[in-house]
Design a protein around this motif. Structure first.
Motif, mmCIF file in Angstrom:
data_model
loop_
_atom_site.group_PDB
_atom_site.id
_atom_site.type_symbol
_atom_site.label_atom_id
_atom_site.label_comp_id
_atom_site.label_asym_id
_atom_site.label_seq_id
_atom_site.Cartn_x
_atom_site.Cartn_y
_atom_site.Cartn_z
ATOM 1 N N PHE A 37 14.864 -13.890 27.678
ATOM 2 C CA PHE A 37 15.544 -13.619 26.718
ATOM 3 C C PHE A 37 16.112 -11.877 27.344
ATOM 4 O O PHE A 37 17.229 -11.295 26.365
ATOM 5 C CB PHE A 37 15.424 -13.692 25.206
ATOM 6 C CG PHE A 37 14.894 -15.191 25.108
ATOM 7 C CD1 PHE A 37 16.170 -15.636 24.733
ATOM 8 C CD2 PHE A 37 13.947 -15.091 25.358
ATOM 9 C CE1 PHE A 37 15.736 -16.812 23.693
ATOM 10 C CE2 PHE A 37 13.172 -16.885 24.640
ATOM 11 C CZ PHE A 37 14.558 -17.538 23.901
ATOM 12 N N PHE A 82 11.169 -11.330 26.554
ATOM 13 C CA PHE A 82 11.876 -10.242 25.792
ATOM 14 C C PHE A 82 12.137 -9.668 26.172
ATOM 15 O O PHE A 82 12.235 -8.462 26.143
ATOM 16 C CB PHE A 82 12.352 -10.888 24.204
ATOM 17 C CG PHE A 82 10.646 -9.642 23.683
ATOM 18 C CD1 PHE A 82 9.634 -10.388 23.741
ATOM 19 C CD2 PHE A 82 11.149 -9.112 22.685
ATOM 20 C CE1 PHE A 82 8.989 -10.035 22.810
ATOM 21 C CE2 PHE A 82 10.631 -8.087 22.393
ATOM 22 C CZ PHE A 82 9.162 -8.625 22.440
ATOM 23 N N ASP A 93 15.790 -9.969 20.699
ATOM 24 C CA ASP A 93 15.805 -10.309 21.809
ATOM 25 C C ASP A 93 14.530 -10.854 21.736
ATOM 26 O O ASP A 93 14.093 -12.132 21.561
ATOM 27 C CB ASP A 93 15.256 -9.636 22.881
ATOM 28 C CG ASP A 93 17.203 -9.518 23.891
ATOM 29 O OD1 ASP A 93 18.387 -10.007 23.779
ATOM 30 O OD2 ASP A 93 17.127 -8.664 24.949
#
Ligand code: CA
Length: 339
Positions: A37, A82, A93
């Motif tokens: 992410f 993330f 995120d």
């Protein structure tokens, strides 16, 4: 990593589907093993190292004749990245990763990370995970810049401090069962401790090594939760917390340092046969403030919800619950009468 590969979660629709196509229609293309992410791509390869170490503590493959074993030998690991190669990332995120895990029905989310201010987006994502009955295990944190453990009851540390029923905040202990000097603590905000000093586990590029931190203690608890779910897949986050906290070993040095007052004991959790009842406060969480000054006598009544368990199984026994005031006021009995 050869010690993790066979335990990786795979998204069957994407693995057998077409490259460049969102085969399962979940909004992510080619998310076979999870998702990245921070770089917004389908390759969550660990370019930092921390995540691989944490993953090995949870579920390095057991009985494969190599390296190490995780707590749960055959748990399924979903890789959700993330944080970047330097270990930095955004709450948004993180929230996206949590929502992904909830949507893909991950039952345990290991969160060996922390930092930043209160984030409503993150709170909402963890609440969504709670609605999906996913346990959110979070590191209590490592004492900020001076690396001397802080009291999370006063110095808030997120995400461990989000006051939601599925959050389980974990402190770190050393080889003497003492709280690690770097470990945060909190009589109402940290739930239990687990080993987190000089932990040997997997590292990227087929390596192994030692790391210390509440980041290492947290996956011990996540792995134990995996074992408890493999015994009984109907256990919800509250039941898992009751077993992990209620069957921990009480340690005098942690009496006021976490809610359980001690260090997790996996053996006792998985072999629970006790008829003793465990109670967990749900709403509000442990350690809430209540103003009883007569000036405020017209305040609305405070609703309290709790669940009573025996070995992690919700009981239907009639139970009497007693509430204690930290200022020494008379204790009161709570009855299941809606008041
Ligand atoms: Ca997809």
């Amino acid at each position: 990593h050869p010690d993790l590969a066979s335990n990786m979660w795979t998204n069957t629709a994407e693995k057998t589907g077409l490259p460049g196509v969102d085969d399962d229609g979940n909004g992510y293309i080619d998310d076979v093993y999870g998702y990245d992410f921070v770089n917004n791509d389908s390759n969550p390869f660990d370019d930092h190292g921390h995540g691989t170490h944490v993953a090995g503590i949870i579920a390095a493959r057991g009985n494969n004749g190599m390296g190490v074993v995780g707590v749960s030998w055959r748990a399924s690991l979903m890789a959700l990245k993330f944080l970047d190669a330097s270990g930095f990332g955004s709450s948004s995120d993180a929230a996206e990763a949590i929502l992904y895990a909830a949507a893909m029905r991950a039952k345990i989310m290991n969160n060996s990370w922390g930092g930043g201010e209160y984030s409503q987006v993150l709170y909402d994502a963890i609440n969504q995970a709670n609605n999906a009955k996913a346990l959110f295990v979070a590191a209590a944190g490592n004492g900020g810049y001076d690396l001397i453990g802080d009291d999370n009851d006063t110095a808030t540390f997120y995400p461990a401090n989000y006051d939601l029923p599925n959050v389980l905040s974990v402190a770190a202990t050393d080889q003497n069962d003492a709280l690690a000097s770097f470990s945060n603590f909190g009589s109402t905000t940290v739930d239990v401790s687990a080993p987190g000093v000089n932990i040997y586990s997997t590292l990227p590029n087929n390596n192994y090594g030692y790391l210390s931190g509440t980041s290492m203690a947290t996956p011990y608890v996540s792995g134990a939760a995996g074992l408890l779910l493999s015994q009984n897949s109907s256990r919800n986050p509250i039941a898992l917390k009751a077993l992990l906290m209620g069957k921990s070993d009480a340690l005098p040095n942690q009496a006021n340092k976490n809610v359980a007052g001690g260090r997790m004991n996996v053996n006792q959790s998985v072999n629970c046969t006790s008829s003793a009842l465990d109670m967990l406060a749900l709403i509000p969480g442990e350690g809430f403030a209540m103003i009883t000054d007569s000036v405020y006598h017209d305040r609305p009544p405070l609703t309290i919800q709790a669940q009573v368990h025996a070995c992690g199984k919700k009981t239907s026994y009639p139970a009497k619950v007693q509430a204690l005031f930290s200022n020494g006021n008379t204790k009161i009995n709570l009855f299941d009468d809606g008041l």
